[in-house]
Motif scaffolding. Structure first.
Motif, mmCIF file in Angstrom:
data_model
loop_
_atom_site.group_PDB
_atom_site.id
_atom_site.type_symbol
_atom_site.label_atom_id
_atom_site.label_comp_id
_atom_site.label_asym_id
_atom_site.label_seq_id
_atom_site.Cartn_x
_atom_site.Cartn_y
_atom_site.Cartn_z
ATOM 1 N N PHE A 63 -40.707 -8.285 -22.004
ATOM 2 C CA PHE A 63 -42.084 -8.788 -22.024
ATOM 3 C C PHE A 63 -42.161 -10.145 -22.723
ATOM 4 O O PHE A 63 -43.242 -10.661 -22.929
ATOM 5 N N GLU A 64 -40.989 -10.671 -23.082
ATOM 6 C CA GLU A 64 -40.980 -11.855 -23.940
ATOM 7 C C GLU A 64 -41.671 -13.060 -23.290
ATOM 8 O O GLU A 64 -42.222 -13.901 -23.980
ATOM 9 N N ASN A 65 -41.665 -13.124 -21.937
ATOM 10 C CA ASN A 65 -42.305 -14.262 -21.270
ATOM 11 C C ASN A 65 -43.803 -14.290 -21.533
ATOM 12 O O ASN A 65 -44.390 -15.354 -21.701
ATOM 13 N N TYR A 66 -44.413 -13.105 -21.551
ATOM 14 C CA TYR A 66 -45.848 -13.048 -21.810
ATOM 15 C C TYR A 66 -46.144 -13.376 -23.269
ATOM 16 O O TYR A 66 -47.101 -14.088 -23.581
ATOM 17 N N VAL A 67 -45.281 -12.848 -24.149
ATOM 18 C CA VAL A 67 -45.433 -13.156 -25.570
ATOM 19 C C VAL A 67 -45.296 -14.664 -25.779
ATOM 20 O O VAL A 67 -46.100 -15.293 -26.470
ATOM 21 N N ASN A 68 -44.303 -15.218 -25.099
ATOM 22 C CA ASN A 68 -44.041 -16.650 -25.211
ATOM 23 C C ASN A 68 -45.233 -17.477 -24.701
ATOM 24 O O ASN A 68 -45.627 -18.465 -25.328
ATOM 25 N N ALA A 69 -45.815 -17.030 -23.589
ATOM 26 C CA ALA A 69 -46.964 -17.755 -23.035
ATOM 27 C C ALA A 69 -48.091 -17.803 -24.066
ATOM 28 O O ALA A 69 -48.731 -18.838 -24.260
ATOM 29 N N PHE A 70 -48.304 -16.679 -24.747
ATOM 30 C CA PHE A 70 -49.317 -16.663 -25.801
ATOM 31 C C PHE A 70 -48.960 -17.644 -26.905
ATOM 32 O O PHE A 70 -49.801 -18.398 -27.380
ATOM 33 N N SER A 71 -47.691 -17.656 -27.285
ATOM 34 C CA SER A 71 -47.308 -18.469 -28.441
ATOM 35 C C SER A 71 -47.373 -19.962 -28.140
ATOM 36 O O SER A 71 -47.536 -20.766 -29.042
ATOM 37 N N VAL A 72 -47.253 -20.363 -26.855
ATOM 38 C CA VAL A 72 -47.411 -21.795 -26.577
ATOM 39 C C VAL A 72 -48.873 -22.163 -26.324
ATOM 40 O O VAL A 72 -49.157 -23.292 -25.932
ATOM 41 N N GLY A 73 -49.784 -21.224 -26.549
ATOM 42 C CA GLY A 73 -51.200 -21.592 -26.539
ATOM 43 C C GLY A 73 -52.033 -20.997 -25.421
ATOM 44 O O GLY A 73 -53.212 -21.294 -25.313
ATOM 45 N N PHE A 74 -51.443 -20.156 -24.591
ATOM 46 C CA PHE A 74 -52.229 -19.671 -23.460
ATOM 47 C C PHE A 74 -53.371 -18.748 -23.862
ATOM 48 O O PHE A 74 -54.369 -18.654 -23.157
ATOM 49 N N GLY A 75 -53.236 -18.078 -25.010
ATOM 50 C CA GLY A 75 -54.353 -17.274 -25.507
ATOM 51 C C GLY A 75 -55.561 -18.158 -25.755
ATOM 52 O O GLY A 75 -56.686 -17.867 -25.328
ATOM 53 N N HIS A 76 -55.277 -19.296 -26.363
ATOM 54 C CA HIS A 76 -56.330 -20.247 -26.686
ATOM 55 C C HIS A 76 -56.920 -20.883 -25.412
ATOM 56 O O HIS A 76 -58.136 -21.023 -25.278
ATOM 57 N N TYR A 77 -56.037 -21.242 -24.477
ATOM 58 C CA TYR A 77 -56.507 -21.828 -23.218
ATOM 59 C C TYR A 77 -57.397 -20.830 -22.483
ATOM 60 O O TYR A 77 -58.383 -21.195 -21.844
ATOM 61 N N PHE A 78 -56.996 -19.571 -22.585
ATOM 62 C CA PHE A 78 -57.754 -18.492 -21.964
ATOM 63 C C PHE A 78 -59.188 -18.473 -22.502
ATOM 64 O O PHE A 78 -60.151 -18.446 -21.736
ATOM 65 N N VAL A 79 -59.307 -18.528 -23.819
ATOM 66 C CA VAL A 79 -60.637 -18.513 -24.447
ATOM 67 C C VAL A 79 -61.449 -19.726 -23.981
ATOM 68 O O VAL A 79 -62.622 -19.601 -23.608
ATOM 69 N N ASN A 80 -60.813 -20.913 -23.975
ATOM 70 C CA ASN A 80 -61.513 -22.114 -23.504
ATOM 71 C C ASN A 80 -62.026 -21.933 -22.082
ATOM 72 O O ASN A 80 -63.154 -22.310 -21.750
ATOM 73 N N THR A 81 -61.178 -21.362 -21.235
ATOM 74 C CA THR A 81 -61.569 -21.187 -19.840
ATOM 75 C C THR A 81 -62.725 -20.205 -19.728
ATOM 76 O O THR A 81 -63.617 -20.386 -18.904
ATOM 77 N N VAL A 82 -62.701 -19.167 -20.554
ATOM 78 C CA VAL A 82 -63.816 -18.213 -20.542
ATOM 79 C C VAL A 82 -65.111 -18.923 -20.943
ATOM 80 O O VAL A 82 -66.160 -18.740 -20.308
#
Lengths: 272, 306
Positions: A52-71
């Motif tokens: 699952f490391e790719n998903y964890v990695n995506a979060f760590s490079v900022g995708f969680g934050h980008y997700f919030v912005n997009t919402v």
């Protein structure tokens, strides 16, 4: 339609299905492989690693934050559309004088104005307003460019309400505002949900406005994050594809639960 | 108009059908908002095309300099050719496939519904996601081409002009055929079954009724679909930027991408505005033609007279 099966067409459709589904499958499979494992087995090989490391990695490079912005962008765009479009559609359908029909034509014409054609002046205006690199600067033009199609869809569904109902309300002394809230809105719920889903999709998938109008990492939306990820870590294909999958999840959920509205919205664009 | 200020009630003909009709004021907020972000910029882009502006300070008028420079710019001229090629290839590949798939998907069989549900997935995805996905899938080292050398040669699909244009056309089809299929599916479902029954009685088989009933009945949808392809293809940008970045060299630089390059990489906003104006005029002309052709603006149904 006829009951007799058409085999040639069936075969063709299955081939097309493969063209659509195989890339999606390859993508999904790759996101659960390690980068080294993907490099070894390639895109089409059977994976021998699972992570699952790719998903964890995506979060760590900022995708969680980008997700919030997009919402934030998506919710705001939908809010603007829902406030502006129903009164306009109501006027287009019920007030059939020259001015409103002119406005309707203006919006039809607006359907054809490509965002690229006006991106330079929008960049200028947004900078002038001090909204450059600010999510509001992305929200405003995105909402504006969703208006024509949404107006077309909603006025279509308001037109289906029989005039007798309006006349009955008018005879009872109802004001236009009352007829709007008590009649036009409740009876065009289908069209309303369609424009909500449609404008949300537009905002979620928007690329050009964020690309031009934002700059900093803190204001990045998800589509731009994908583009950025690719330019920076293009060789990490499983990581990149995990980010692509993350960007798709909300839309696929909407597709599962609001398929009717979505499909109708998209057909509305085609004008049937 | 005269009803502008009357938000409440326009009782020009008391007792008539105009009682209780909303005033023009109801249309004002959306119109102002749209005007600000779409119509005003359109006027602005025309003005900017006669200026020189690098993004800082104020634009300076420079007459027709930008236009003269553009007319002599080999990349601009080449980009127009590439745009036409991309649009034509898009139409030629997407239209027949969309019609066939749409008519097929219009059937009410259960398996068709399931297949179409999967086939529609691409139209939910952002062009950024689609481009990034395909860029990864066709990666020369880690992608599909490297594994199928008998089909793709050395696997570097984006290394030649023909390859780059082929990839853009293919990805464009992957992205947009589902959408156009949907248009044709809707239209094919609306064809009255009685027409097929009549054709059958006259002895027409599946193929004949397809060409003599289905195709003529889809005429309006074809116009709509064609226009969307024209306007969409004309302004194809996201896929070009992410998949090929206009390359190799300028070999896949279409006009929309060239405008972006001029403006946001070269900071020559005046020339970029001139290119944008060309795009806007062409796109609007095409759509005006279709608005006339389909009777959209007259609020007519496509089913009228059937």
């Amino acid at each position: 339609m006829k009951a007799r099966p058409n085999y040639a067409a069936g075969v063709g459709a299955v081939i097309w299905l493969a063209i659509i589904a195989i890339p999606l499958y390859v993508m999904l499979q790759a996101t659960f492989e390690t980068q080294a494992g993907y490099g070894k087995t390639g895109a089409l090989g059977i994976p021998n690693t699972f992570t699952f490391e790719n998903y964890v990695n995506a979060f760590s490079v900022g995708f969680g934050h980008y997700f919030v912005n997009t919402v934030i962008v998506t919710v705001s765009v939908v809010a603007i559309v829902v406030v502006l479009v129903p009164p306009l559609s109501y006027a287009v359908v019920r007030n059939q004088n020259r001015a409103t029909s002119l406005v309707f034509r203006l919006f039809l014409l607006g359907l054809a104005i490509p965002a690229q054609a006006v991106i330079v002046p929008i960049f200028y205006l947004i900078s002038l307003a001090g909204l450059y690199d600010n999510l509001i600067g992305v929200i405003l033009p995105t909402a504006a460019f969703a208006l024509p199609i949404c107006t077309l869809i909603l006025s279509g569904s308001m037109r289906d309400i029989t005039p007798e109902l309006y006349e009955a309300m008018a005879v009872d002394g109802a004001s236009p505002a009352r007829a709007f809230f008590r009649l036009a809105i409740p009876l065009s719920k289908g069209g309303l949900s369609t424009i909500i889903v449609f404008s949300a999709l537009q905002a979620w998938n928007g690329f050009l406005f964020p690309l031009i109008l934002t700059q900093s990492d803190s204001n990045r939306v998800i589509t731009l994050g994908l583009f950025n990820f690719q330019t920076q870590y293009g060789v990490n294909i499983p990581g990149l594809l995990a980010a692509v999958v993350m960007s798709m999840v909300p839309v696929l959920l909407v597709y599962l639960f609001a398929r009717r509205s979505l499909v109708q919205g998209l057909m509305g664009v085609g004008g049937k | 108009m005269t009803t502008l200020a009357q938000g409440k009630r326009t009782s020009r003909r008391p007792g008539g059908p105009s009682v209780g009709r909303p005033g023009f004021a109801w249309a004002v907020p959306a119109t102002v908002f749209f005007g600000l972000f779409a119509i005003v910029p359109l006027v602005f882009v025309a003005i900017l095309s006669f200026t020189s502006w690098n993004g800082l300070g104020t634009p300076q008028f420079n007459g027709v300099d930008n236009w003269v420079a553009l007319a002599k710019d080999p990349v601009m001229i080449q980009s127009l050719g590439i745009t036409v090629v991309l649009v034509v290839l898009g139409i030629v590949t997407q239209t027949p496939l969309s019609i066939l798939l749409g008519v097929w998907a219009a059937g009410h069989q259960k398996n068709r519904a399931v297949l179409s549900a999967i086939c529609f997935v691409p139209l939910l995805l952002s062009s950024a996601a689609i481009s990034v996905l395909w860029r990864a899938l066709i990666d020369p080292n880690f992608g599909i081409p490297g594994e199928l050398p008998w089909l793709f040669g050395n696997g570097n699909l984006l290394g030649s002009q023909a390859g780059a244009i082929g990839v853009l056309t293919f990805v464009g089809g992957w992205q947009f055929i589902p959408f156009h299929t949907l248009i044709y599916q809707g239209a094919a479902r609306a064809i009255p079954p009685v027409l097929y029954q009549a054709a059958q009685i006259d002895g027409a088989g599946t193929v004949r009724s397809f060409f003599n009933v289905t195709i003529p009945q889809l005429r309006n949808s074809m116009i709509t679909s064609l226009v969307l392809m024209l306007v969409g293809g004309l302004t194809a940008f996201d896929t070009v930027l992410i998949l090929t970045a206009g390359g190799p060299g300028t070999a896949s630089t279409n006009t929309a991408y060239y405008m972006y390059q001029k403006a946001f990489l070269g900071f020559d906003f005046g020339t970029a505005s001139a290119i944008a104006l060309v795009l806007a005029v062409v796109a609007t002309t095409i759509s005006l033609v279709v608005v006339r052709a389909t009777g959209y603006d007259k609020m007519r149904s496509t089913q009228e007279g059937l």
